[in-house]
Write a protein that holds these residues in place. Structure first.
Motif, PDB file in Angstrom:
ATOM      1  N   TYR A 194      60.329  64.098  61.741  1.00  0.00           N
ATOM      2  CA  TYR A 194      58.871  64.151  61.898  1.00  0.00           C
ATOM      3  C   TYR A 194      58.552  63.921  63.375  1.00  0.00           C
ATOM      4  CZ  TYR A 194      59.159  63.877  56.875  1.00  0.00           C
ATOM      5  OH  TYR A 194      59.481  64.131  55.570  1.00  0.00           O
ATOM      6  N   ARG A 195      57.749  64.794  63.984  1.00  0.00           N
ATOM      7  CA  ARG A 195      57.528  64.764  65.436  1.00  0.00           C
ATOM      8  C   ARG A 195      56.467  63.727  65.816  1.00  0.00           C
ATOM      9  NH1 ARG A 195      56.694  68.897  68.953  1.00  0.00           N
ATOM     10  NH2 ARG A 195      57.672  67.344  70.281  1.00  0.00           N
ATOM     11  N   VAL A 196      56.918  62.492  65.952  1.00  0.00           N
ATOM     12  CA  VAL A 196      55.967  61.403  66.245  1.00  0.00           C
ATOM     13  C   VAL A 196      56.349  60.658  67.539  1.00  0.00           C
ATOM     14  CG1 VAL A 196      55.354  61.020  63.814  1.00  0.00           C
ATOM     15  CG2 VAL A 196      57.282  59.790  64.799  1.00  0.00           C
ATOM     16  N   GLU A 197      57.159  61.304  68.397  1.00  0.00           N
ATOM     17  CA  GLU A 197      57.578  60.638  69.623  1.00  0.00           C
ATOM     18  C   GLU A 197      56.375  60.393  70.541  1.00  0.00           C
ATOM     19  OE1 GLU A 197      58.703  63.585  68.620  1.00  0.00           O
ATOM     20  OE2 GLU A 197      60.887  63.592  68.463  1.00  0.00           O
ATOM     21  N   ALA A 198      56.576  59.476  71.508  1.00  0.00           N
ATOM     22  CA  ALA A 198      55.480  59.064  72.404  1.00  0.00           C
ATOM     23  C   ALA A 198      54.829  60.251  73.113  1.00  0.00           C
ATOM     24  CB  ALA A 198      56.012  58.060  73.426  1.00  0.00           C
ATOM     25  N   VAL A 200      54.309  63.209  71.987  1.00  0.00           N
ATOM     26  CA  VAL A 200      53.563  64.106  71.095  1.00  0.00           C
ATOM     27  C   VAL A 200      52.081  63.686  71.112  1.00  0.00           C
ATOM     28  CG1 VAL A 200      53.301  64.764  68.668  1.00  0.00           C
ATOM     29  CG2 VAL A 200      55.585  64.491  69.646  1.00  0.00           C
ATOM     30  N   PRO A 201      51.130  64.644  71.210  1.00  0.00           N
ATOM     31  CA  PRO A 201      49.710  64.258  71.230  1.00  0.00           C
ATOM     32  C   PRO A 201      49.334  63.501  69.954  1.00  0.00           C
ATOM     33  CG  PRO A 201      49.993  66.658  71.423  1.00  0.00           C
ATOM     34  CD  PRO A 201      51.345  66.080  71.244  1.00  0.00           C
ATOM     35  N   PRO A 202      48.380  62.550  70.059  1.00  0.00           N
ATOM     36  CA  PRO A 202      48.050  61.687  68.918  1.00  0.00           C
ATOM     37  C   PRO A 202      47.742  62.451  67.632  1.00  0.00           C
ATOM     38  CG  PRO A 202      46.859  60.989  70.875  1.00  0.00           C
ATOM     39  CD  PRO A 202      47.633  62.212  71.259  1.00  0.00           C
ATOM     40  N   GLN A 203      46.910  63.538  67.736  1.00  0.00           N
ATOM     41  CA  GLN A 203      46.540  64.223  66.498  1.00  0.00           C
ATOM     42  C   GLN A 203      47.774  64.799  65.805  1.00  0.00           C
ATOM     43  OE1 GLN A 203      43.650  63.966  64.851  1.00  0.00           O
ATOM     44  NE2 GLN A 203      44.835  64.979  63.237  1.00  0.00           N
ATOM     45  N   THR A 205      50.754  63.584  65.957  1.00  0.00           N
ATOM     46  CA  THR A 205      51.464  62.453  65.340  1.00  0.00           C
ATOM     47  C   THR A 205      50.869  62.134  63.964  1.00  0.00           C
ATOM     48  OG1 THR A 205      52.069  61.523  67.459  1.00  0.00           O
ATOM     49  CG2 THR A 205      51.992  59.985  65.621  1.00  0.00           C
ATOM     50  N   PHE A 206      49.532  62.063  63.910  1.00  0.00           N
ATOM     51  CA  PHE A 206      48.905  61.753  62.611  1.00  0.00           C
ATOM     52  C   PHE A 206      49.199  62.863  61.594  1.00  0.00           C
ATOM     53  CE2 PHE A 206      45.946  59.340  65.520  1.00  0.00           C
ATOM     54  CZ  PHE A 206      46.506  58.100  65.221  1.00  0.00           C
ATOM     55  N   ASP A 207      49.210  64.094  62.048  1.00  0.00           N
ATOM     56  CA  ASP A 207      49.529  65.204  61.137  1.00  0.00           C
ATOM     57  C   ASP A 207      50.966  65.085  60.618  1.00  0.00           C
ATOM     58  OD1 ASP A 207      47.043  66.173  61.610  1.00  0.00           O
ATOM     59  OD2 ASP A 207      47.681  67.803  62.957  1.00  0.00           O
ATOM     60  N   THR A 242      44.932  50.578  62.098  1.00  0.00           N
ATOM     61  CA  THR A 242      43.647  51.155  61.661  1.00  0.00           C
ATOM     62  C   THR A 242      43.604  52.662  61.911  1.00  0.00           C
ATOM     63  OG1 THR A 242      42.742  50.444  63.759  1.00  0.00           O
ATOM     64  CG2 THR A 242      42.258  49.066  61.896  1.00  0.00           C
ATOM     65  N   GLN A 243      44.190  53.079  63.034  1.00  0.00           N
ATOM     66  CA  GLN A 243      44.196  54.520  63.335  1.00  0.00           C
ATOM     67  C   GLN A 243      45.010  55.299  62.303  1.00  0.00           C
ATOM     68  OE1 GLN A 243      42.448  56.133  66.111  1.00  0.00           O
ATOM     69  NE2 GLN A 243      41.470  54.207  65.554  1.00  0.00           N
ATOM     70  N   LEU A 244      46.146  54.739  61.940  1.00  0.00           N
ATOM     71  CA  LEU A 244      46.985  55.420  60.934  1.00  0.00           C
ATOM     72  C   LEU A 244      46.276  55.471  59.583  1.00  0.00           C
ATOM     73  CD1 LEU A 244      50.463  53.979  61.928  1.00  0.00           C
ATOM     74  CD2 LEU A 244      49.952  56.432  61.707  1.00  0.00           C
ATOM     75  N   ILE A 245      45.595  54.386  59.240  1.00  0.00           N
ATOM     76  CA  ILE A 245      44.870  54.381  57.957  1.00  0.00           C
ATOM     77  C   ILE A 245      43.803  55.480  57.979  1.00  0.00           C
ATOM     78  CG2 ILE A 245      43.236  53.067  56.529  1.00  0.00           C
ATOM     79  CD1 ILE A 245      44.857  50.550  57.168  1.00  0.00           C
TER      80      ILE A 245
END
Ligand code: RAT
Ligand code: ZN
Length: 419
Positions: A194-198, A200-203, A205-207, A242-245
């Motif tokens: 899953y592409r969640v490295e630093a 990667v743009p925040p959106q 990461t959430f996707d 909170t952001q992840l939620i």
């Protein structure tokens, strides 16, 4: 608290209420038990009963032993020590100690002999498969919700390999490491593709977190997602929890029509030497939950709170938000004194639109005592409430009592889930 028998003589239908409450099948909506396919992850038997972390914490107060020494001992030696300390050198009057004896008694074992060797011998003659059926029958439990964590290195490979499901066990996706320990968890997600490295743009990461949740929801057929959050949890906020939620968990739950279970008030590792037994309780700020329920009316929230002092506010919140379903007398509140108080409070404020109890059993056998004890208290509360109605001339029929008890023991939960 008065005994059931003393109370039952007060109203003619008391015995009928008690009989219905004691015999209605239950959906146990939160446990730490497993389908037998998980083999050693499913704990059962006398030694696991004795080394339950509730009993570790209680024995610790009497022991004069370095923590490392205790944890280096075998499970059998730890169980011997706890038996000696809590059952022989002291009378086993705490709820967790009484629970062990109530369970053994329900199996037809003679506790007055105080013979741990004989007890071990009896358990050695059982198989996990038989024992699941025996415990579920004795407890009157028809469905058990597991707590399933893709972050558990013992559990994950079993899901990945696949197995044939026992339909008595339903799955719930537990995501504490994702929400509470993001810095440690992100590299694991990255390793799993899953592409969640630093960088990667925040959106994105959430996707990608949503893609992870979606994969695991489908793999385990999760009925809800679940997290336990500390007393200082706030919402809304700018931190990663909170952001992840907001940007991953809640959109995922909306997409799949799944509730998000939020367990509030556990203070982790108050005494880290005690490991699992070292967690404590703190007062939560329920404004965070209020904000979640208000800001996300399309999401459903399942909530239990650990602090006694939060129980009243939680009931009032549930009166305001029908996307909030409250459940269980959790952990330190799962003692008769508080089950009685909390159940009365909930019925008086919410009628029957909640789930009064879950077992939180970590050892299969525990469903026997936890449900026996809770059923007796719930029966008593209902007898009192129906008798108060009788004083107005209102009479409940047997069918209505059955309907009400069914609602409390899983019916309302299923309705909330939309099952
Ligand atoms: O009640 C318990 O056994 C606790 O240790 C916790 O597991 C708690 O129920 C939780 O799910 O976090
Ligand atoms: Zn739990």
């Amino acid at each position: 608290m008065k005994t059931v028998l003393a109370e039952t003589s007060r109203v003619p239908f008391a015995r009928q209420v008690e009989q219905i409450v004691l015999s209605t099948p239950i959906v146990d909506i939160h446990t730490h038990l497993y389908d037998s396919a998980f083999q050693q992850l499913l704990l059962w038997g006398i030694d696991d009963l004795l080394v339950y972390h509730y009993l570790v914490a209680e024995s610790w107060r009497f022991l004069d032993l370095a923590p490392d020494k205790f944890w280096a001992m075998s499970k059998t030696a730890q169980a011997d020590l706890i038996w000696e300390t809590l059952f022989l050198q002291n009378s086993p009057v705490s709820e967790a100690c009484r629970g062990v004896l109530a369970t053994l008694h329900a199996f037809g074992l003679d506790v007055k002999k105080r013979d741990l060797t004989a007890l071990r011998k009896w358990f050695a003659g059982q198989t996990a498969a038989q024992h699941i059926t025996r415990c579920m029958e004795l407890a009157g439990v028809k469905r058990i919700y597991m707590t399933n964590s893709p972050f558990d290195d013992l559990e994950r490979p079993i899901w990945e390999k696949g197995f044939s499901r026992d339909d008595r066990f339903a799955a719930a996706l537990r995501i504490d490491p994702l929400l509470v320990f993001w810095p440690e968890t992100a590299p694991r997600l990255a390793r799993w593709g899953y592409r969640v490295e630093a960088e990667v743009p925040p959106q994105k990461t959430f996707d990608e977190v949503r893609r992870f949740l979606s994969d695991w929801t489908k793999k385990i057929k999760a009925h809800y997602l679940m997290v336990s959050l500390p007393p200082d949890f706030e919402f809304p906020g700018r931190n990663m929890t909170t952001q992840l939620i907001e940007k991953a968990v809640l959109p995922h739950c909306r997409e799949h029509s799944l509730p998000f279970a939020v367990m509030l008030g556990a203070k982790r590792a108050v005494n880290p030497h005690l490991k699992l037994a070292g967690d404590g309780v703190g007062l939560s700020n329920l404004t965070a939950l209020q904000n979640l329920c208000a800001a996300f009316p399309e999401n459903k929230f399942l909530t239990t709170v650990l602090a006694r002092e939060n129980q009243h506010e939680l009931c009032v919140l549930a009166r305001k938000f029908r996307n909030l379903h409250i459940f269980g007398c959790w952990w330190f509140t799962n003692v008769p004194y508080l089950i009685d108080e909390i159940t009365r409070l909930r019925i008086e404020l919410l009628g029957l639109s909640f789930t009064p109890q879950h077992s939180d059993a970590r050892v299969l056998d525990q469903i026997v005592y936890k449900w026996q004890h809770s059923r007796r208290i719930i029966a008593q509360v209902l007898v009192d409430k129906y008798s108060a109605l009788a004083q107005t001339g209102w009479q409940v029929t047997r069918d209505e009592i059955e309907r009400d008890v069914h609602a409390l023991f899983g019916g309302e939960f299923d309705r909330f889930l939309g099952r």
